[in-house]
Design a protein around this motif. Structure first.
Motif, PDB file in Angstrom:
ATOM      1  N   PRO A   1       0.826  -1.212   0.000  1.00 22.71           N
ATOM      2  CA  PRO A   1       0.000   0.000   0.000  1.00 22.71           C
ATOM      3  C   PRO A   1       0.860   1.262   0.000  1.00 22.71           C
ATOM      4  O   PRO A   1       2.040   1.234   0.390  1.00 22.71           O
ATOM      5  CB  PRO A   1      -0.803  -0.118   1.303  1.00 22.71           C
ATOM      6  N   HIS A   2       0.256   2.362  -0.408  1.00 25.37           N
ATOM      7  CA  HIS A   2       0.986   3.629  -0.525  1.00 25.37           C
ATOM      8  C   HIS A   2       1.592   4.057   0.811  1.00 25.37           C
ATOM      9  O   HIS A   2       2.753   4.495   0.859  1.00 25.37           O
ATOM     10  CB  HIS A   2       0.032   4.713  -1.041  1.00 25.37           C
ATOM     11  N   ARG A   3       0.830   3.934   1.893  1.00 23.36           N
ATOM     12  CA  ARG A   3       1.331   4.370   3.201  1.00 23.36           C
ATOM     13  C   ARG A   3       2.528   3.534   3.646  1.00 23.36           C
ATOM     14  O   ARG A   3       3.466   4.042   4.261  1.00 23.36           O
ATOM     15  CB  ARG A   3       0.204   4.287   4.229  1.00 23.36           C
ATOM     16  N   THR A   4       2.513   2.242   3.329  1.00 22.86           N
ATOM     17  CA  THR A   4       3.634   1.371   3.678  1.00 22.86           C
ATOM     18  C   THR A   4       4.882   1.746   2.883  1.00 22.86           C
ATOM     19  O   THR A   4       6.000   1.748   3.411  1.00 22.86           O
ATOM     20  CB  THR A   4       3.261  -0.093   3.414  1.00 22.86           C
ATOM     21  N   ARG A   5       4.685   2.078   1.612  1.00 14.59           N
ATOM     22  CA  ARG A   5       5.834   2.511   0.796  1.00 14.59           C
ATOM     23  C   ARG A   5       6.400   3.839   1.298  1.00 14.59           C
ATOM     24  O   ARG A   5       7.619   4.060   1.256  1.00 14.59           O
ATOM     25  CB  ARG A   5       5.412   2.632  -0.667  1.00 14.59           C
ATOM     26  N   MET A   6       5.533   4.709   1.774  1.00 14.32           N
ATOM     27  CA  MET A   6       6.011   5.967   2.362  1.00 14.32           C
ATOM     28  C   MET A   6       6.874   5.693   3.583  1.00 14.32           C
ATOM     29  O   MET A   6       7.927   6.323   3.771  1.00 14.32           O
ATOM     30  CB  MET A   6       4.817   6.832   2.754  1.00 14.32           C
ATOM     31  N   ALA A   7       6.454   4.760   4.419  1.00 17.55           N
ATOM     32  CA  ALA A   7       7.237   4.412   5.612  1.00 17.55           C
ATOM     33  C   ALA A   7       8.598   3.834   5.223  1.00 17.55           C
ATOM     34  O   ALA A   7       9.624   4.164   5.830  1.00 17.55           O
ATOM     35  CB  ALA A   7       6.457   3.422   6.471  1.00 17.55           C
ATOM     36  N   MET A   8       8.600   3.007   4.189  1.00 14.67           N
ATOM     37  CA  MET A   8       9.847   2.390   3.748  1.00 14.67           C
ATOM     38  C   MET A   8      10.813   3.430   3.190  1.00 14.67           C
ATOM     39  O   MET A   8      12.011   3.431   3.517  1.00 14.67           O
ATOM     40  CB  MET A   8       9.525   1.344   2.678  1.00 14.67           C
ATOM     41  N   ALA A   9      10.307   4.334   2.347  1.00 16.77           N
ATOM     42  CA  ALA A   9      11.161   5.376   1.776  1.00 16.77           C
ATOM     43  C   ALA A   9      11.667   6.330   2.858  1.00 16.77           C
ATOM     44  O   ALA A   9      12.827   6.773   2.827  1.00 16.77           O
ATOM     45  CB  ALA A   9      10.390   6.142   0.708  1.00 16.77           C
ATOM     46  N   SER A  10      10.818   6.632   3.831  1.00 15.34           N
ATOM     47  CA  SER A  10      11.231   7.512   4.930  1.00 15.34           C
ATOM     48  C   SER A  10      12.334   6.877   5.754  1.00 15.34           C
ATOM     49  O   SER A  10      13.285   7.559   6.176  1.00 15.34           O
ATOM     50  CB  SER A  10      10.027   7.826   5.823  1.00 15.34           C
ATOM     51  N   LEU A  11      12.223   5.579   5.994  1.00 15.44           N
ATOM     52  CA  LEU A  11      13.250   4.884   6.766  1.00 15.44           C
ATOM     53  C   LEU A  11      14.605   4.956   6.060  1.00 15.44           C
ATOM     54  O   LEU A  11      15.639   5.205   6.698  1.00 15.44           O
ATOM     55  CB  LEU A  11      12.831   3.426   6.976  1.00 15.44           C
ATOM     56  N   LEU A  12      14.599   4.751   4.762  1.00  9.96           N
ATOM     57  CA  LEU A  12      15.854   4.812   4.006  1.00  9.96           C
ATOM     58  C   LEU A  12      16.452   6.216   4.062  1.00  9.96           C
ATOM     59  O   LEU A  12      17.663   6.380   4.298  1.00  9.96           O
ATOM     60  CB  LEU A  12      15.592   4.403   2.554  1.00  9.96           C
ATOM     61  N   ALA A  13      15.632   7.248   3.875  1.00 10.61           N
ATOM     62  CA  ALA A  13      16.138   8.621   3.876  1.00 10.61           C
ATOM     63  C   ALA A  13      16.698   9.012   5.241  1.00 10.61           C
ATOM     64  O   ALA A  13      17.788   9.602   5.338  1.00 10.61           O
ATOM     65  CB  ALA A  13      15.011   9.575   3.473  1.00 10.61           C
ATOM     66  N   VAL A  14      15.972   8.673   6.300  1.00 11.30           N
ATOM     67  CA  VAL A  14      16.425   9.028   7.648  1.00 11.30           C
ATOM     68  C   VAL A  14      17.702   8.268   7.998  1.00 11.30           C
ATOM     69  O   VAL A  14      18.597   8.807   8.667  1.00 11.30           O
ATOM     70  CB  VAL A  14      15.306   8.739   8.679  1.00 11.30           C
ATOM     71  N   ALA A  15      17.826   7.032   7.544  1.00 11.03           N
ATOM     72  CA  ALA A  15      19.019   6.234   7.837  1.00 11.03           C
ATOM     73  C   ALA A  15      20.277   6.892   7.279  1.00 11.03           C
ATOM     74  O   ALA A  15      21.297   7.021   7.970  1.00 11.03           O
ATOM     75  CB  ALA A  15      18.856   4.825   7.281  1.00 11.03           C
ATOM     76  N   TYR A  16      20.229   7.335   6.014  1.00  9.59           N
ATOM     77  CA  TYR A  16      21.412   7.952   5.417  1.00  9.59           C
ATOM     78  C   TYR A  16      21.694   9.331   6.023  1.00  9.59           C
ATOM     79  O   TYR A  16      22.863   9.720   6.161  1.00  9.59           O
ATOM     80  CB  TYR A  16      21.251   8.041   3.897  1.00  9.59           C
ATOM     81  N   LEU A  17      20.645  10.037   6.407  1.00 12.98           N
ATOM     82  CA  LEU A  17      20.852  11.305   7.097  1.00 12.98           C
ATOM     83  C   LEU A  17      21.511  11.082   8.450  1.00 12.98           C
ATOM     84  O   LEU A  17      22.426  11.824   8.844  1.00 12.98           O
ATOM     85  CB  LEU A  17      19.505  12.021   7.273  1.00 12.98           C
ATOM     86  N   GLN A  18      21.092  10.024   9.146  1.00 14.65           N
ATOM     87  CA  GLN A  18      21.659   9.728  10.457  1.00 14.65           C
ATOM     88  C   GLN A  18      23.132   9.331  10.363  1.00 14.65           C
ATOM     89  O   GLN A  18      23.957   9.736  11.201  1.00 14.65           O
ATOM     90  CB  GLN A  18      20.840   8.610  11.117  1.00 14.65           C
ATOM     91  N   VAL A  19      23.472   8.562   9.356  1.00 14.57           N
ATOM     92  CA  VAL A  19      24.881   8.194   9.154  1.00 14.57           C
ATOM     93  C   VAL A  19      25.714   9.436   8.856  1.00 14.57           C
ATOM     94  O   VAL A  19      26.838   9.597   9.380  1.00 14.57           O
ATOM     95  CB  VAL A  19      25.008   7.164   8.010  1.00 14.57           C
ATOM     96  N   THR A  20      25.181  10.332   8.045  1.00 11.39           N
ATOM     97  CA  THR A  20      25.893  11.578   7.736  1.00 11.39           C
ATOM     98  C   THR A  20      26.129  12.404   8.995  1.00 11.39           C
ATOM     99  O   THR A  20      27.220  12.951   9.214  1.00 11.39           O
ATOM    100  CB  THR A  20      25.091  12.396   6.713  1.00 11.39           C
ATOM    101  N   LEU A  21      25.107  12.487   9.855  1.00 12.18           N
ATOM    102  CA  LEU A  21      25.254  13.227  11.111  1.00 12.18           C
ATOM    103  C   LEU A  21      26.276  12.566  12.026  1.00 12.18           C
ATOM    104  O   LEU A  21      27.073  13.251  12.691  1.00 12.18           O
ATOM    105  CB  LEU A  21      23.899  13.305  11.822  1.00 12.18           C
ATOM    106  N   GLY A  22      26.282  11.234  12.064  1.00 10.62           N
ATOM    107  CA  GLY A  22      27.244  10.534  12.910  1.00 10.62           C
ATOM    108  C   GLY A  22      28.678  10.775  12.478  1.00 10.62           C
ATOM    109  O   GLY A  22      29.558  11.036  13.306  1.00 10.62           O
ATOM    110  N   ILE A  23      28.928  10.694  11.177  1.00 13.00           N
ATOM    111  CA  ILE A  23      30.283  10.935  10.667  1.00 13.00           C
ATOM    112  C   ILE A  23      30.690  12.389  10.909  1.00 13.00           C
ATOM    113  O   ILE A  23      31.835  12.682  11.292  1.00 13.00           O
ATOM    114  CB  ILE A  23      30.351  10.577   9.171  1.00 13.00           C
ATOM    115  N   SER A  24      29.760  13.312  10.699  1.00  7.56           N
ATOM    116  CA  SER A  24      30.057  14.734  10.936  1.00  7.56           C
ATOM    117  C   SER A  24      30.384  14.986  12.404  1.00  7.56           C
ATOM    118  O   SER A  24      31.301  15.749  12.719  1.00  7.56           O
ATOM    119  CB  SER A  24      28.865  15.595  10.512  1.00  7.56           C
ATOM    120  N   THR A  25      29.632  14.365  13.300  1.00  7.93           N
ATOM    121  CA  THR A  25      29.907  14.510  14.736  1.00  7.93           C
ATOM    122  C   THR A  25      31.322  14.062  15.065  1.00  7.93           C
ATOM    123  O   THR A  25      32.038  14.713  15.834  1.00  7.93           O
ATOM    124  CB  THR A  25      28.889  13.692  15.555  1.00  7.93           C
TER     125      THR A  25
END
Length: 420
Positions: free
Chosen positions: A360-384
């Motif tokens: 379903p569309h809402r499930t795909r939104m959750a999946m795409a959000s998880l991927l985006a937040v994961a790479y943002l979090q890794v970027t923040l960790g390396i920057s820290t």
């Protein structure tokens, strides 16, 4: 049912006052010429003993007061929204606690009182008395012996804010819980969950003071700077994450409708993969408590290598070997790196697997959000790491772990089985 049997199955509505006449649609059934079924059912009513008339009238007149509310879609939405608000307050406490740790403010308040400490010092004399209490403990003697009163006020207010926010969290759970319970908004299952959540809140407050006490103790044999036990810090953060996840999951269960997904083998694999990934994210976030507790983010400020090597020489410097996992800053940072890289790799694989399954569309939104937040979090960790742990970036990285965990829970919720 008793009244219905007595009246031969007739339907009746009662007056608003106890002992008042029996009425239906404005008709007074105490008068036979007003009774539409006169004389058969009226005679049956009149033949009942007078005491039974009184009992029936009393039950009917009080029925609207004594019958509790029954949980339904409206009450579920109210409870669900309340739990999401509580989840937000817990997130605020975690973020504020992280900033308190980053600014080394957690040991500025050297005693704990549930009510008395809610009033901060007002006069110069009260501030000096509070500062003198702080001067009796190791952090001032070893680390902050040249601290001024103005500097002390800053760290004191940081810790004070964290403690007051914790009390706000407790009130946000306990007071509405009592209200919803009394109004009958909670079914048996929800009552158990709400009790567990309120118990976790109280336990969290006690665990916080137990953690702070570890940093106030004199340690003559230690040459390290005074800090709270990394074990107690991890327990404090871990219990907060459990409280956060449990509140969020329960709130989502009340607010979001179930998806009727076809139970295919691919979906079963995706669901299991998502559960494992969420567990890995939780462990990674928890390992951050050991990084913070040991200031492990300051030992190797390079990436991807640690210094000049992929595996540093002092990775297993402590004996026994198991001690390195929790007490060696180098090993703790190394483990956190591995867990972070493993998490983002697992999330990437989960995303690629989900592309092969109709969702379903809402499930795909959750999946795409998880991927985006994961790479943002890794970027923040390396920057820290590369910037030597500046407080704003490090605090954002800590907050990002909560966002990542939240989106992972959302995805699992979207993929859950529909109860039969």
């Amino acid at each position: 049912m008793l009244l219905r049997a007595a009246l031969g199955g007739g339907r009746f509505l009662w007056g608003s006052r106890a002992g008042g006449p029996l009425r239906q649609g404005g008709i007074n059934y105490e008068k036979p010429y007003h009774h539409p079924l006169y004389p058969q059912q009226y005679l049956r009513w009149r033949q009942l003993p007078r005491a039974q008339h009184s009992v029936i009238s009393d039950v009917a007149s009080h029925s609207r007061v004594t019958v509790p509310s029954v949980p339904n879609a409206v009450t579920d939405r109210a409870v669900g929204r309340w739990l999401l608000i509580c989840t937000g307050t817990v997130a605020g406490a975690v973020v504020l606690g992280g900033v308190t740790r980053l600014t080394e403010s957690g040991l500025s308040m050297v005693d704990w009182h549930l009510v008395r400490e809610m009033k901060p010092p007002r006069t110069q004399q009260e501030w000096e008395a509070e500062f003198q209490k702080y001067q009796q403990f190791p952090e001032f003697k070893i680390l902050n012996h040249d601290m001024t009163l103005a500097e002390f006020k800053f760290i004191w207010y940081m810790e004070y804010s964290h403690r007051m926010w914790g009390r706000l969290v407790g009130l946000a759970y306990i007071l509405p819980a009592a209200y919803f319970w009394r109004k009958g908004y909670l079914n048996r299952s929800l009552k158990g969950r709400v009790l567990a959540l309120c118990g976790l809140v109280c336990f969290q407050g006690l665990l916080g003071w137990y953690m702070v006490k570890s940093g106030l103790e004199e340690k003559p044999d230690s040459h390290d700077i005074p800090r709270v036990s990394q074990y107690r810090l991890a327990a404090h953060l871990g219990s907060a994450l459990v409280l956060y996840c449990y509140s969020l999951w329960t709130g989502l269960s009340l607010l979001l409708p179930h998806h009727k997904l076809p139970e295919t083998r691919q979906l079963l694999h995706l669901r299991r993969f998502a559960h494992g990934t969420a567990g890995l994210i939780f462990i990674t976030a928890l390992s951050g408590a050991f990084v913070a507790g040991l200031d492990a983010g300051l030992v190797y400020n390079s990436f991807p290598k640690m210094g000049e090597r992929w595996i540093p020489d002092d990775l297993l410097a402590f004996s026994p070997i198991l001690k390195n996992i929790f007490e060696n800053p180098t090993t703790v940072q190394f483990d956190h790196r591995i867990l972070g890289i493993s998490s983002v790799t697992a999330i990437t694989g989960l995303y690629l697997l989900s592309r092969k399954i109709p969702l379903p569309h809402r499930t795909r939104m959750a999946m795409a959000s998880l991927l985006a937040v994961a790479y943002l979090q890794v970027t923040l960790g390396i920057s820290t790491l590369l910037l030597y742990v500046p407080t704003p970036v490090a605090a954002t990285h800590q907050s990002g772990s909560l966002v990542l965990l939240s989106v992972a829970l959302w995805l699992i919720h979207e993929l859950r089985r529909v109860p039969k």
